[in-house]
Design an enzyme around this catalytic site. Structure first.
Site, PDB file in Angstrom:
ATOM      1  N   LYS A   1      -7.631  -5.401 -14.248  1.00  0.00           N
ATOM      2  CA  LYS A   1      -6.804  -5.585 -13.058  1.00  0.00           C
ATOM      3  C   LYS A   1      -6.653  -7.021 -12.606  1.00  0.00           C
ATOM      4  CE  LYS A   1      -6.058  -2.560 -10.120  1.00  0.00           C
ATOM      5  NZ  LYS A   1      -4.901  -1.875  -9.602  1.00  0.00           N
TER       6      LYS A   1
ATOM      7  N   GLU B   1      -0.037  -8.806  -0.560  1.00  0.00           N
ATOM      8  CA  GLU B   1      -0.438  -7.568   0.128  1.00  0.00           C
ATOM      9  C   GLU B   1      -0.966  -7.876   1.531  1.00  0.00           C
ATOM     10  OE1 GLU B   1      -2.601  -4.525  -2.410  1.00  0.00           O
ATOM     11  OE2 GLU B   1      -2.722  -6.306  -3.669  1.00  0.00           O
TER      12      GLU B   1
ATOM     13  N   SER C   1     -10.621  -6.350  -9.944  1.00  0.00           N
ATOM     14  CA  SER C   1     -11.255  -5.126  -9.479  1.00  0.00           C
ATOM     15  C   SER C   1     -12.702  -5.102  -9.939  1.00  0.00           C
ATOM     16  CB  SER C   1     -10.498  -3.919 -10.046  1.00  0.00           C
ATOM     17  OG  SER C   1     -11.352  -2.791 -10.081  1.00  0.00           O
TER      18      SER C   1
ATOM     19  N   HIS D   1      19.128   0.692  -2.706  1.00  0.00           N
ATOM     20  CA  HIS D   1      18.308   1.921  -2.754  1.00  0.00           C
ATOM     21  C   HIS D   1      17.186   1.795  -3.783  1.00  0.00           C
ATOM     22  CE1 HIS D   1      21.740   3.855  -0.623  1.00  0.00           C
ATOM     23  NE2 HIS D   1      22.445   3.075  -1.425  1.00  0.00           N
TER      24      HIS D   1
END
Ligand code: ARG
Length: 459
Positions: free
Chosen positions: A284, A291, A278, A157
Protein backbone atom coordinates in the site's frame (compact mmCIF):
# COMPACT_ATOMS: atom_id res chain seq x y z
CA UNK A 1 -13.26 39.97 48.62
CA UNK A 2 -12.57 39.72 44.89
CA UNK A 3 -8.99 40.13 43.64
CA UNK A 4 -10.13 41.04 40.10
CA UNK A 5 -9.44 44.31 38.26
CA UNK A 6 -13.25 44.68 38.21
CA UNK A 7 -13.69 43.46 41.81
CA UNK A 8 -14.83 46.68 43.47
CA UNK A 9 -18.51 45.81 43.74
CA UNK A 10 -17.94 42.13 44.60
CA UNK A 11 -17.97 40.63 48.07
CA UNK A 12 -17.18 36.99 47.31
CA UNK A 13 -14.39 35.56 45.16
CA UNK A 14 -15.11 33.83 41.87
CA UNK A 15 -15.91 30.11 42.04
CA UNK A 16 -12.73 28.17 41.23
CA UNK A 17 -14.24 26.21 38.35
CA UNK A 18 -15.95 29.30 36.95
CA UNK A 19 -12.62 31.09 36.96
CA UNK A 20 -11.14 28.48 34.64
CA UNK A 21 -14.31 28.06 32.60
CA UNK A 22 -14.63 31.81 32.09
CA UNK A 23 -11.04 32.38 31.02
CA UNK A 24 -10.10 32.82 27.38
CA UNK A 25 -6.33 33.20 27.71
CA UNK A 26 -5.69 29.77 26.18
CA UNK A 27 -7.30 31.10 22.99
CA UNK A 28 -6.67 34.85 22.93
CA UNK A 29 -3.06 34.90 24.17
CA UNK A 30 -2.00 34.54 20.56
CA UNK A 31 -3.34 38.07 19.93
CA UNK A 32 -0.81 39.57 22.34
CA UNK A 33 1.04 41.55 19.65
CA UNK A 34 -2.20 43.07 18.40
CA UNK A 35 -3.33 43.84 21.96
CA UNK A 36 -0.07 45.67 22.61
CA UNK A 37 -0.24 47.50 19.26
CA UNK A 38 -3.77 48.62 20.13
CA UNK A 39 -2.61 49.89 23.52
CA UNK A 40 0.28 51.82 21.97
CA UNK A 41 -2.07 53.52 19.52
CA UNK A 42 -4.68 54.22 22.20
CA UNK A 43 -2.13 55.73 24.60
CA UNK A 44 -0.56 57.81 21.82
CA UNK A 45 -3.96 59.21 20.88
CA UNK A 46 -4.93 59.90 24.52
CA UNK A 47 -1.68 61.86 24.94
CA UNK A 48 -2.17 63.84 21.73
CA UNK A 49 -5.62 64.77 23.04
CA UNK A 50 -4.21 65.90 26.39
CA UNK A 51 -5.95 63.07 28.26
CA UNK A 52 -2.69 61.38 29.29
CA UNK A 53 0.59 63.15 30.12
CA UNK A 54 3.78 62.76 28.08
CA UNK A 55 5.43 61.16 31.13
CA UNK A 56 2.70 58.54 31.37
CA UNK A 57 2.98 57.84 27.64
CA UNK A 58 6.73 57.24 27.89
CA UNK A 59 6.22 54.88 30.80
CA UNK A 60 3.41 53.04 29.01
CA UNK A 61 5.33 52.61 25.75
CA UNK A 62 8.48 51.42 27.54
CA UNK A 63 6.44 49.13 29.76
CA UNK A 64 4.58 47.65 26.78
CA UNK A 65 7.91 46.96 25.08
CA UNK A 66 9.03 45.07 28.13
CA UNK A 67 5.80 43.07 28.34
CA UNK A 68 6.13 42.19 24.67
CA UNK A 69 9.70 40.97 25.23
CA UNK A 70 8.61 38.90 28.22
CA UNK A 71 5.86 37.24 26.20
CA UNK A 72 8.14 36.56 23.26
CA UNK A 73 10.89 35.09 25.43
CA UNK A 74 8.37 32.81 27.11
CA UNK A 75 8.91 34.14 30.63
CA UNK A 76 5.47 35.81 30.80
CA UNK A 77 2.98 33.80 32.78
CA UNK A 78 -0.61 34.13 31.65
CA UNK A 79 -3.00 33.78 34.54
CA UNK A 80 -6.52 32.47 34.11
CA UNK A 81 -7.56 34.52 37.14
CA UNK A 82 -7.01 37.54 34.86
CA UNK A 83 -9.41 36.03 32.31
CA UNK A 84 -7.97 37.14 29.02
CA UNK A 85 -5.02 38.53 27.13
CA UNK A 86 -6.21 42.11 27.71
CA UNK A 87 -6.23 42.02 31.50
CA UNK A 88 -3.09 39.89 31.69
CA UNK A 89 -1.11 42.46 29.74
CA UNK A 90 -2.62 45.42 31.57
CA UNK A 91 -1.90 43.88 34.96
CA UNK A 92 1.72 43.11 34.11
CA UNK A 93 2.16 46.62 32.68
CA UNK A 94 0.83 48.07 35.93
CA UNK A 95 3.17 45.87 37.96
CA UNK A 96 6.09 47.27 35.96
CA UNK A 97 5.17 50.99 35.69
CA UNK A 98 2.64 51.61 38.47
CA UNK A 99 -0.20 54.15 38.20
CA UNK A 100 0.47 55.07 34.56
CA UNK A 101 -0.50 51.49 33.70
CA UNK A 102 -3.81 51.95 35.47
CA UNK A 103 -4.52 55.06 33.35
CA UNK A 104 -4.17 53.19 30.04
CA UNK A 105 -7.73 51.87 30.19
CA UNK A 106 -9.17 55.42 30.19
CA UNK A 107 -11.78 55.81 27.42
CA UNK A 108 -11.50 52.14 26.51
CA UNK A 109 -13.29 48.88 27.28
CA UNK A 110 -12.39 45.28 26.66
CA UNK A 111 -15.32 45.26 24.26
CA UNK A 112 -13.76 47.65 21.77
CA UNK A 113 -10.35 46.22 22.62
CA UNK A 114 -11.22 42.64 21.74
CA UNK A 115 -12.96 43.73 18.53
CA UNK A 116 -9.86 45.65 17.53
CA UNK A 117 -7.40 42.89 18.43
CA UNK A 118 -9.41 40.27 16.57
CA UNK A 119 -9.65 42.35 13.42
CA UNK A 120 -5.94 43.14 13.49
CA UNK A 121 -4.98 39.51 14.12
CA UNK A 122 -7.30 38.13 11.45
CA UNK A 123 -6.14 40.75 8.97
CA UNK A 124 -2.61 39.40 9.37
CA UNK A 125 -3.74 35.78 9.13
CA UNK A 126 -5.91 36.50 6.09
CA UNK A 127 -2.93 38.05 4.33
CA UNK A 128 -0.92 34.90 5.05
CA UNK A 129 -3.71 32.72 3.63
CA UNK A 130 -3.85 34.85 0.50
CA UNK A 131 -0.11 34.41 -0.04
CA UNK A 132 -0.57 30.64 0.27
CA UNK A 133 -3.44 30.64 -2.23
CA UNK A 134 -1.35 32.60 -4.73
CA UNK A 135 1.57 30.23 -4.29
CA UNK A 136 -0.65 27.22 -4.89
CA UNK A 137 -2.03 28.87 -8.02
CA UNK A 138 1.54 29.36 -9.26
CA UNK A 139 2.32 25.68 -8.70
CA UNK A 140 -0.83 24.66 -10.59
CA UNK A 141 -0.15 26.99 -13.50
CA UNK A 142 3.35 25.54 -13.91
CA UNK A 143 1.96 22.00 -13.88
CA UNK A 144 -0.81 23.00 -16.28
CA UNK A 145 1.71 24.45 -18.72
CA UNK A 146 3.75 21.22 -18.64
CA UNK A 147 0.56 19.27 -19.33
CA UNK A 148 -1.08 21.66 -21.80
CA UNK A 149 -1.25 18.83 -24.36
CA UNK A 150 -1.62 15.84 -22.03
CA UNK A 151 -4.97 14.26 -22.87
CA UNK A 152 -7.17 12.69 -20.22
CA UNK A 153 -10.85 11.79 -20.04
CA UNK A 154 -13.21 14.53 -18.95
CA UNK A 155 -16.12 13.30 -16.87
CA UNK A 156 -19.72 14.14 -16.20
CA UNK A 157 -21.53 11.94 -13.67
CA UNK A 158 -18.04 10.40 -13.25
CA UNK A 159 -18.69 8.69 -16.62
CA UNK A 160 -16.35 9.33 -19.54
CA UNK A 161 -17.67 12.39 -21.38
CA UNK A 162 -15.16 14.00 -23.73
CA UNK A 163 -11.38 14.16 -23.83
CA UNK A 164 -9.85 17.16 -22.08
CA UNK A 165 -6.31 18.27 -21.46
CA UNK A 166 -4.85 17.73 -18.00
CA UNK A 167 -3.62 21.32 -18.07
CA UNK A 168 -7.16 22.54 -18.66
CA UNK A 169 -8.44 20.50 -15.74
CA UNK A 170 -5.77 21.95 -13.43
CA UNK A 171 -6.56 25.48 -14.58
CA UNK A 172 -10.15 24.98 -13.46
CA UNK A 173 -8.80 24.93 -9.90
CA UNK A 174 -6.67 28.00 -10.56
CA UNK A 175 -9.91 29.82 -11.40
CA UNK A 176 -11.62 28.59 -8.21
CA UNK A 177 -8.68 29.66 -6.08
CA UNK A 178 -8.63 33.08 -7.70
CA UNK A 179 -12.21 33.61 -6.55
CA UNK A 180 -11.26 32.39 -3.07
CA UNK A 181 -8.44 34.92 -3.06
CA UNK A 182 -10.82 37.68 -4.10
CA UNK A 183 -13.34 36.71 -1.42
CA UNK A 184 -10.68 36.97 1.30
CA UNK A 185 -9.47 40.26 -0.13
CA UNK A 186 -12.98 41.63 -0.19
CA UNK A 187 -13.74 40.51 3.39
CA UNK A 188 -10.43 41.99 4.51
CA UNK A 189 -11.32 45.38 3.04
CA UNK A 190 -14.77 45.39 4.66
CA UNK A 191 -13.48 44.48 8.11
CA UNK A 192 -10.72 47.07 8.09
CA UNK A 193 -12.50 49.59 10.35
CA UNK A 194 -11.43 50.32 13.88
CA UNK A 195 -13.72 49.69 16.88
CA UNK A 196 -11.41 51.45 19.40
CA UNK A 197 -13.05 54.41 21.06
CA UNK A 198 -16.46 52.76 21.05
CA UNK A 199 -15.59 51.79 24.64
CA UNK A 200 -18.17 49.51 26.26
CA UNK A 201 -20.93 50.28 23.77
CA UNK A 202 -21.88 53.97 23.65
CA UNK A 203 -18.59 55.77 23.20
CA UNK A 204 -16.78 57.74 25.89
CA UNK A 205 -17.06 61.07 27.68
CA UNK A 206 -13.43 61.90 26.86
CA UNK A 207 -12.52 64.06 23.85
CA UNK A 208 -10.88 61.23 21.89
CA UNK A 209 -9.69 61.24 18.29
CA UNK A 210 -10.80 57.94 16.79
CA UNK A 211 -9.48 58.84 13.36
CA UNK A 212 -5.96 59.00 14.78
CA UNK A 213 -6.21 55.61 16.52
CA UNK A 214 -7.61 54.04 13.37
CA UNK A 215 -4.82 55.48 11.26
CA UNK A 216 -2.09 54.41 13.67
CA UNK A 217 -3.32 50.81 13.43
CA UNK A 218 -3.61 50.77 9.64
CA UNK A 219 -7.41 50.80 9.56
CA UNK A 220 -9.18 52.65 6.77
CA UNK A 221 -11.48 54.45 9.23
CA UNK A 222 -13.06 54.16 12.68
CA UNK A 223 -16.27 52.09 12.81
CA UNK A 224 -19.08 54.57 12.33
CA UNK A 225 -21.41 53.27 15.04
CA UNK A 226 -20.15 52.33 18.51
CA UNK A 227 -22.88 49.74 19.12
CA UNK A 228 -22.15 48.04 15.83
CA UNK A 229 -18.41 48.26 16.45
CA UNK A 230 -18.51 46.21 19.65
CA UNK A 231 -21.13 43.70 18.53
CA UNK A 232 -20.23 43.08 14.89
CA UNK A 233 -18.83 39.64 14.23
CA UNK A 234 -19.92 39.40 10.62
CA UNK A 235 -16.30 39.87 9.61
CA UNK A 236 -15.69 36.47 11.21
CA UNK A 237 -18.67 35.00 9.38
CA UNK A 238 -17.37 36.37 6.09
CA UNK A 239 -13.85 35.11 6.65
CA UNK A 240 -15.14 31.68 7.62
CA UNK A 241 -17.44 31.63 4.58
CA UNK A 242 -14.44 32.37 2.40
CA UNK A 243 -12.40 29.73 4.23
CA UNK A 244 -15.22 27.20 3.90
CA UNK A 245 -15.58 27.72 0.16
CA UNK A 246 -11.81 27.47 -0.29
CA UNK A 247 -11.74 24.25 1.75
CA UNK A 248 -14.59 22.84 -0.35
CA UNK A 249 -12.53 23.53 -3.48
CA UNK A 250 -9.57 21.79 -1.88
CA UNK A 251 -11.78 18.84 -0.95
CA UNK A 252 -12.96 18.39 -4.56
CA UNK A 253 -9.38 18.52 -5.78
CA UNK A 254 -8.40 16.06 -3.03
CA UNK A 255 -11.10 13.65 -4.09
CA UNK A 256 -9.86 13.72 -7.69
CA UNK A 257 -6.24 13.15 -6.66
CA UNK A 258 -7.36 10.17 -4.56
CA UNK A 259 -9.33 8.69 -7.46
CA UNK A 260 -6.55 9.35 -9.95
CA UNK A 261 -3.99 7.64 -7.73
CA UNK A 262 -6.05 4.45 -7.39
CA UNK A 263 -4.90 1.38 -9.32
CA UNK A 264 -8.15 1.52 -11.26
CA UNK A 265 -7.46 5.01 -12.66
CA UNK A 266 -3.66 4.96 -12.52
CA UNK A 267 -3.44 8.57 -13.76
CA UNK A 268 -1.01 10.00 -11.23
CA UNK A 269 1.47 9.24 -8.52
CA UNK A 270 2.09 11.50 -5.53
CA UNK A 271 5.53 11.85 -3.93
CA UNK A 272 6.42 9.38 -1.17
CA UNK A 273 7.01 12.27 1.23
CA UNK A 274 3.27 13.02 1.17
CA UNK A 275 1.95 9.45 1.40
CA UNK A 276 2.05 6.69 4.00
CA UNK A 277 1.95 2.92 3.96
CA UNK A 278 -0.14 0.31 5.72
CA UNK A 279 1.00 -1.56 8.81
CA UNK A 280 -0.46 -4.81 7.45
CA UNK A 281 -0.62 -4.54 3.64
CA UNK A 282 2.94 -4.22 2.32
CA UNK A 283 1.89 -3.08 -1.17
CA UNK A 284 0.00 0.00 0.00
CA UNK A 285 0.84 3.62 -0.70
CA UNK A 286 -2.00 5.78 0.57
CA UNK A 287 -2.76 9.36 -0.51
CA UNK A 288 -3.06 10.54 3.11
CA UNK A 289 -2.53 14.21 2.43
CA UNK A 290 -5.41 14.64 -0.03
CA UNK A 291 -7.55 12.49 2.27
CA UNK A 292 -6.74 14.63 5.29
CA UNK A 293 -7.28 17.86 3.37
CA UNK A 294 -10.63 16.48 2.18
CA UNK A 295 -11.48 15.80 5.83
CA UNK A 296 -10.38 19.22 7.05
CA UNK A 297 -13.19 20.77 5.00
CA UNK A 298 -15.58 19.30 7.55
CA UNK A 299 -14.10 21.09 10.51
CA UNK A 300 -13.63 24.36 8.62
CA UNK A 301 -17.29 24.41 7.56
CA UNK A 302 -18.08 23.42 11.17
CA UNK A 303 -16.35 26.59 12.34
CA UNK A 304 -18.61 28.64 10.06
CA UNK A 305 -21.68 26.94 11.53
CA UNK A 306 -20.34 27.62 15.00
CA UNK A 307 -20.03 31.39 14.57
CA UNK A 308 -23.37 31.62 12.77
CA UNK A 309 -25.15 29.81 15.61
CA UNK A 310 -23.27 31.71 18.31
CA UNK A 311 -24.38 35.04 16.86
CA UNK A 312 -27.93 34.05 16.00
CA UNK A 313 -30.50 36.22 17.83
CA UNK A 314 -27.93 37.89 20.11
CA UNK A 315 -29.19 41.29 21.23
CA UNK A 316 -26.88 44.30 20.90
CA UNK A 317 -24.28 45.05 22.06
CA UNK A 318 -21.49 42.87 23.54
CA UNK A 319 -22.50 39.53 25.05
CA UNK A 320 -20.18 37.01 26.64
CA UNK A 321 -21.31 34.43 24.08
CA UNK A 322 -19.06 36.29 21.68
CA UNK A 323 -15.97 35.07 23.51
CA UNK A 324 -16.68 31.83 21.63
CA UNK A 325 -15.95 33.59 18.31
CA UNK A 326 -12.20 33.11 18.26
CA UNK A 327 -11.45 29.46 18.93
CA UNK A 328 -13.27 28.20 15.86
CA UNK A 329 -11.82 30.68 13.41
CA UNK A 330 -8.28 30.29 14.75
CA UNK A 331 -8.60 26.54 14.35
CA UNK A 332 -10.10 26.90 10.88
CA UNK A 333 -7.39 29.33 9.73
CA UNK A 334 -4.59 27.15 11.15
CA UNK A 335 -5.98 24.16 9.32
CA UNK A 336 -6.71 25.93 6.04
CA UNK A 337 -3.21 27.34 6.05
CA UNK A 338 -1.90 23.82 6.61
CA UNK A 339 -3.99 22.46 3.73
CA UNK A 340 -2.77 25.15 1.35
CA UNK A 341 0.80 24.59 2.44
CA UNK A 342 0.63 20.82 1.95
CA UNK A 343 -0.88 21.18 -1.52
CA UNK A 344 1.64 23.84 -2.52
CA UNK A 345 4.51 21.61 -1.40
CA UNK A 346 3.11 18.30 -2.69
CA UNK A 347 1.90 19.14 -6.20
CA UNK A 348 5.27 20.05 -7.76
CA UNK A 349 6.12 16.36 -7.16
CA UNK A 350 3.00 15.01 -8.89
CA UNK A 351 3.87 12.51 -11.63
CA UNK A 352 1.31 12.15 -14.39
CA UNK A 353 1.03 8.77 -16.07
CA UNK A 354 0.47 10.20 -19.54
CA UNK A 355 0.08 6.78 -21.16
CA UNK A 356 -2.73 5.68 -18.85
CA UNK A 357 -4.48 9.02 -19.15
CA UNK A 358 -4.34 8.85 -22.93
CA UNK A 359 -5.65 5.32 -23.01
CA UNK A 360 -8.52 6.18 -20.70
CA UNK A 361 -9.29 9.31 -22.70
CA UNK A 362 -9.91 7.20 -25.81
CA UNK A 363 -12.13 4.65 -24.12
CA UNK A 364 -15.83 4.94 -23.37
CA UNK A 365 -16.58 6.44 -26.82
CA UNK A 366 -15.36 9.84 -25.71
CA UNK A 367 -15.13 11.01 -29.33
CA UNK A 368 -18.83 10.43 -30.04
CA UNK A 369 -19.82 14.09 -29.78
CA UNK A 370 -17.14 14.97 -32.31
CA UNK A 371 -18.52 12.41 -34.75
CA UNK A 372 -21.97 13.94 -34.35
CA UNK A 373 -20.45 17.38 -34.99
CA UNK A 374 -18.83 16.04 -38.20
CA UNK A 375 -22.25 14.88 -39.42
CA UNK A 376 -23.72 18.29 -38.58
CA UNK A 377 -20.96 19.96 -40.61
CA UNK A 378 -22.02 17.70 -43.54
CA UNK A 379 -25.54 19.12 -43.29
CA UNK A 380 -27.22 16.54 -41.02
CA UNK A 381 -29.52 18.10 -38.37
CA UNK A 382 -28.01 17.66 -34.88
CA UNK A 383 -30.81 15.45 -33.57
CA UNK A 384 -30.39 13.05 -36.52
CA UNK A 385 -26.62 13.11 -36.04
CA UNK A 386 -27.09 12.22 -32.35
CA UNK A 387 -29.26 9.24 -33.35
CA UNK A 388 -26.79 8.02 -36.01
CA UNK A 389 -23.84 8.17 -33.60
CA UNK A 390 -25.90 6.48 -30.89
CA UNK A 391 -26.52 3.56 -33.26
CA UNK A 392 -22.83 3.52 -34.18
CA UNK A 393 -21.87 3.27 -30.51
CA UNK A 394 -24.31 0.40 -30.01
CA UNK A 395 -22.78 -1.35 -33.05
CA UNK A 396 -19.24 -0.85 -31.75
CA UNK A 397 -20.15 -2.20 -28.30
CA UNK A 398 -21.58 -5.32 -29.98
CA UNK A 399 -18.50 -5.74 -32.19
CA UNK A 400 -16.12 -4.75 -29.37
CA UNK A 401 -14.40 -2.08 -31.47
CA UNK A 402 -13.83 1.69 -31.24
CA UNK A 403 -15.67 4.22 -33.41
CA UNK A 404 -12.60 4.97 -35.56
CA UNK A 405 -12.27 1.24 -36.36
CA UNK A 406 -15.63 1.04 -38.13
CA UNK A 407 -15.60 -0.21 -41.74
CA UNK A 408 -17.20 1.72 -44.64
CA UNK A 409 -19.84 -0.95 -45.06
CA UNK A 410 -20.85 -0.70 -41.40
CA UNK A 411 -21.13 3.08 -41.70
CA UNK A 412 -23.33 2.77 -44.79
CA UNK A 413 -25.52 0.15 -43.08
CA UNK A 414 -26.17 2.45 -40.13
CA UNK A 415 -26.94 5.54 -42.22
CA UNK A 416 -26.04 6.66 -45.73
CA UNK A 417 -24.87 10.01 -44.41
CA UNK A 418 -22.19 8.46 -42.17
CA UNK A 419 -18.87 8.16 -44.04
CA UNK A 420 -15.66 6.30 -43.34
CA UNK A 421 -13.77 9.62 -43.61
CA UNK A 422 -15.74 10.95 -40.65
CA UNK A 423 -14.87 8.05 -38.36
CA UNK A 424 -11.26 7.61 -39.45
CA UNK A 425 -10.16 11.08 -38.33
CA UNK A 426 -11.52 10.58 -34.81
CA UNK A 427 -8.77 10.84 -32.19
CA UNK A 428 -8.55 12.30 -28.74
CA UNK A 429 -5.92 14.76 -29.99
CA UNK A 430 -8.21 16.16 -32.69
CA UNK A 431 -11.05 16.32 -30.15
CA UNK A 432 -9.14 18.55 -27.74
CA UNK A 433 -7.39 20.58 -30.44
CA UNK A 434 -10.75 21.37 -32.04
CA UNK A 435 -12.03 23.09 -28.89
CA UNK A 436 -9.88 26.07 -29.59
CA UNK A 437 -11.80 29.06 -28.32
CA UNK A 438 -11.77 31.12 -25.13
CA UNK A 439 -12.23 28.77 -22.18
CA UNK A 440 -11.85 25.65 -24.37
CA UNK A 441 -9.64 22.67 -23.61
CA UNK A 442 -7.28 22.93 -26.64
CA UNK A 443 -3.55 22.89 -25.78
CA UNK A 444 -3.20 26.27 -27.47
CA UNK A 445 -5.84 27.77 -25.15
CA UNK A 446 -4.25 26.18 -22.08
CA UNK A 447 -0.89 27.73 -22.99
CA UNK A 448 -2.53 31.13 -23.51
CA UNK A 449 -4.26 30.89 -20.12
CA UNK A 450 -1.03 29.82 -18.42
CA UNK A 451 0.80 32.81 -19.86
CA UNK A 452 -2.01 35.08 -18.67
CA UNK A 453 -1.85 33.59 -15.17
CA UNK A 454 1.93 33.80 -14.92
CA UNK A 455 1.67 37.51 -15.66
CA UNK A 456 -1.28 38.03 -13.34
CA UNK A 457 0.27 36.15 -10.41
CA UNK A 458 3.48 38.13 -10.68
CA UNK A 459 1.73 41.52 -10.72
N1 ARG B 1 -12.39 37.74 26.65
C1 ARG B 1 -13.44 38.54 26.08
C2 ARG B 1 -13.78 38.03 24.68
O1 ARG B 1 -13.01 37.33 24.12
C3 ARG B 1 -13.03 39.98 26.01
C4 ARG B 1 -14.15 40.94 26.16
C5 ARG B 1 -14.76 40.80 27.48
N2 ARG B 1 -15.62 41.89 27.79
C6 ARG B 1 -16.35 41.84 28.88
N3 ARG B 1 -17.06 42.85 29.12
N4 ARG B 1 -16.34 40.79 29.66
O2 ARG B 1 -14.82 38.34 24.16
Amino acid sequence: MSDKPWGGRFEAPTDAFVEAFNASTHVDARMYAEDIAGSRAHATMLTAQGILSEEDLTLILDGLNQVEKEIESGEFEFSIALEDVHMNIEKRLTDIIGDAGKRLHTARSRNDQVGTDTRLYLRKRTEALMIRIKHLQGVLVKLADEHAATVMPGFTHLQTAQPVTFGHHLLAYVEMFSRDYARFDDAKTRMNQCPLGSAALAGTTFPINREQTAELLGFDAPCANSLDAVSDRDFIMELLSSASICSIHLSRFSEELILWMSAQFGFIDLPDAFCTGSSIMPQKKNPDMPELVRGKAGRIVGALMSILMTMKSLPLAYNKDMQEDKEAIFDAFDNLEGCLRVFGDMLPGLKANIGNMHKAAGSGFSTATDLADALVRAGVPFRDAHEIVGKSVAYCIKENIELHEMKASACADIDGRLTIAMVQVLSVETCVAARNHTGGTAPEQVRLQCAKWVKQLND
